[in-house]
Design a protein around this motif. Structure first.
Motif, PDB file in Angstrom:
ATOM      1  N   TYR A 127       0.888  -1.275   0.043  1.00 20.12           N
ATOM      2  CA  TYR A 127      -0.162   0.035   0.004  1.00 20.12           C
ATOM      3  C   TYR A 127       0.796   0.991   0.095  1.00 20.12           C
ATOM      4  O   TYR A 127       0.539   2.278  -0.821  1.00 20.12           O
ATOM      5  N   GLN A 156      -2.715  -6.015  -6.631  1.00 19.41           N
ATOM      6  CA  GLN A 156      -4.206  -5.756  -6.370  1.00 19.41           C
ATOM      7  C   GLN A 156      -4.146  -4.438  -5.875  1.00 19.41           C
ATOM      8  O   GLN A 156      -5.303  -3.626  -6.487  1.00 19.41           O
ATOM      9  N   PHE A 157      -3.422  -3.684  -5.093  1.00 21.76           N
ATOM     10  CA  PHE A 157      -3.545  -2.206  -4.752  1.00 21.76           C
ATOM     11  C   PHE A 157      -3.174  -1.300  -6.152  1.00 21.76           C
ATOM     12  O   PHE A 157      -3.823  -0.299  -6.259  1.00 21.76           O
ATOM     13  N   GLN A 160      -6.306  -1.432  -8.360  1.00 24.72           N
ATOM     14  CA  GLN A 160      -7.283  -0.576  -7.742  1.00 24.72           C
ATOM     15  C   GLN A 160      -7.370   0.969  -8.060  1.00 24.72           C
ATOM     16  O   GLN A 160      -8.337   1.607  -8.021  1.00 24.72           O
ATOM     17  N   THR A 279      -7.369   1.732   5.983  1.00 26.07           N
ATOM     18  CA  THR A 279      -7.491   1.333   4.649  1.00 26.07           C
ATOM     19  C   THR A 279      -7.133  -0.070   4.429  1.00 26.07           C
ATOM     20  O   THR A 279      -7.826  -0.819   3.704  1.00 26.07           O
ATOM     21  N   VAL A 280      -5.978  -0.614   4.790  1.00 28.87           N
ATOM     22  CA  VAL A 280      -5.470  -1.794   4.593  1.00 28.87           C
ATOM     23  C   VAL A 280      -6.334  -2.843   5.311  1.00 28.87           C
ATOM     24  O   VAL A 280      -6.627  -3.948   4.560  1.00 28.87           O
ATOM     25  N   SER A 282      -9.457  -2.821   6.023  1.00 28.84           N
ATOM     26  CA  SER A 282     -10.639  -2.715   5.479  1.00 28.84           C
ATOM     27  C   SER A 282     -10.677  -3.600   4.066  1.00 28.84           C
ATOM     28  O   SER A 282     -11.415  -4.406   3.727  1.00 28.84           O
ATOM     29  N   HIS A 283      -9.515  -3.422   3.511  1.00 31.93           N
ATOM     30  CA  HIS A 283      -9.523  -4.141   2.066  1.00 31.93           C
ATOM     31  C   HIS A 283      -9.199  -5.718   2.297  1.00 31.93           C
ATOM     32  O   HIS A 283      -9.934  -6.358   1.651  1.00 31.93           O
ATOM     33  N   GLN A 287     -12.141  -8.728   1.671  1.00 35.45           N
ATOM     34  CA  GLN A 287     -11.566  -9.478   0.543  1.00 35.45           C
ATOM     35  C   GLN A 287     -11.548  -8.709  -0.756  1.00 35.45           C
ATOM     36  O   GLN A 287     -11.498  -9.647  -1.765  1.00 35.45           O
ATOM     37  N   SER A 288     -11.175  -7.677  -0.682  1.00 28.74           N
ATOM     38  CA  SER A 288     -11.063  -6.686  -1.934  1.00 28.74           C
ATOM     39  C   SER A 288      -9.672  -7.394  -2.312  1.00 28.74           C
ATOM     40  O   SER A 288      -9.109  -7.031  -3.384  1.00 28.74           O
ATOM     41  N   VAL A 289      -8.757  -7.191  -1.094  1.00 34.58           N
ATOM     42  CA  VAL A 289      -7.384  -7.958  -1.460  1.00 34.58           C
ATOM     43  C   VAL A 289      -7.165  -9.116  -0.845  1.00 34.58           C
ATOM     44  O   VAL A 289      -7.752  -9.277   0.493  1.00 34.58           O
ATOM     45  N   LYS A 290      -6.617 -10.126  -1.591  1.00 35.21           N
ATOM     46  CA  LYS A 290      -6.568 -11.415  -0.697  1.00 35.21           C
ATOM     47  C   LYS A 290      -5.235 -11.853  -0.558  1.00 35.21           C
ATOM     48  O   LYS A 290      -4.169 -11.387  -1.126  1.00 35.21           O
TER      49      LYS A 290
END
Length: 322
Positions: A127, A156-157, A160, A279-280, A282-283, A287-290
């Motif tokens: 991030y 993934q970050f 986004q 922020t991290v 929450s992701h 599971q928007s970031v795995k």
């Protein structure tokens, strides 16, 4: 309590031992944490080998990152007993650890240990580097060691934010998985020429490189930058320094800078630090970031865990759990 320690630096399988020790007593500004899970990072291995930026004070435990439950709080009751926290410390491969209350970060109780124990170093580094890179939507980012835990998170970050991502691997089997995560271009550096493919697919080269490898691959990644590009160096998996081409730096106006998470966190205000963690987390919770886990082992089976860690083509972290 059980702890994994080393009395001299060297290969982890040769110098690490499991020993019994008294439970440490926290100082007035510290909390006592019963550790429930830790993951094995490359920095842990380099620390045991005496090759990391922090020199171990022997004898020392290994590991820098973990999750656990607060058993004793500090004099200000900063974090209540029973709270789940993630933290970094020198030596987390033990059952109990004392850390300053300010360094323990509460996480939602519903966050599983296998996620929480990975929620600090790699996610926050990914991030932070994306946020610090200056990249905008449509720009190209090249990530070396794309199949690493950091690499998968950075992909993934970046996606986004609409950033185009290229990354390197050493096995064709890893290409499909990274493409599914969002990588636009995956290059097997064992069979393909990195600079050639990058220039063919991006036109002028990438805007930024995140390099965790160093050595020859780091040099090839540097040469894949476009004019005015930047390389951010945060690891040395090859254990070899990058052979810098001075002419390349001069005539392409390239920049090379180091990144260390600790320095970045210390540079933030309390408000900005809280925002980054929120922020991290929450992701990760959404599971928007795995995050991937390959296998878990109890402390007593640390040798088996190290063997699993060293296996090539592994997809996911190796955990040590209590």
């Amino acid at each position: 309590m059980k702890q994994i320690i080393f009395h001299q630096t060297g290969l982890p399988a040769e110098v690490l031992t499991l020993e019994e020790a008294a439970i440490p007593q926290p100082k007035t500004h510290e909390v006592l944490i019963k550790v429930t899970a830790r993951n094995i990072n490359p920095s842990d291995i380099m620390f045991v080998r005496g090759m990391y930026g922090i020199t171990p004070r022997l004898p020392s435990s290994a590991g820098f990152e973990a999750v656990g439950i607060v058993e004793k709080t500090d004099e200000k009751n900063t974090i209540p007993v029973g709270a789940k926290v993630v933290f970094t410390a020198i030596g987390t491969w033990k059952e109990y650890v004392c850390v300053p209350a300010a360094m323990a970060i509460p996480v939602p109780p519903q966050m599983p240990d296998e996620i929480a124990c990975q929620a600090f170093v790699n996610p926050l580094t990914a991030y932070a580097m994306v946020e610090s890179s200056g990249l905008n939507a449509g720009d190209w980012l090249l990530i070396t060691a794309g199949a690493s835990a950091f690499g998968k998170l950075a992909i993934q970050f970046a996606k986004q934010k609409g950033i185009k991502v290229a990354c390197t691997v050493r096995q064709d089997a890893q290409k499909g998985y990274l493409t599914e995560l969002g990588a636009d271009l995956v290059i097997n550096t064992e069979t393909e020429k990195l600079q050639k493919v990058v220039m063919e697919k991006t036109g002028e080269g990438v805007h930024v490189v995140f390099d965790a490898v160093g050595g020859v691959l780091g040099a090839r990644a540097l040469a894949s930058l476009r004019v005015g590009g930047k390389m951010m160096v945060f690891g040395l998996l090859s254990l070899e320094n990058i052979p810098l081409n001075s002419g390349l730096l001069i005539f392409k106006n390239l920049k090379v800078e180091g990144f260390w998470l600790t320095t970045w966190i210390e540079s933030l205000s309390a408000e900005a630090r809280q925002k980054a963690f929120k922020t991290v987390f929450s992701h990760l919770l959404g599971q928007s970031v795995k995050l991937d886990v390959a296998a878990s082992y109890p402390l007593e089976q640390f040798k088996e865990a190290l063997e699993a860690y060293e296996k090539g083509g592994r997809n996911g972290k190796i955990l040590l759990v209590s």
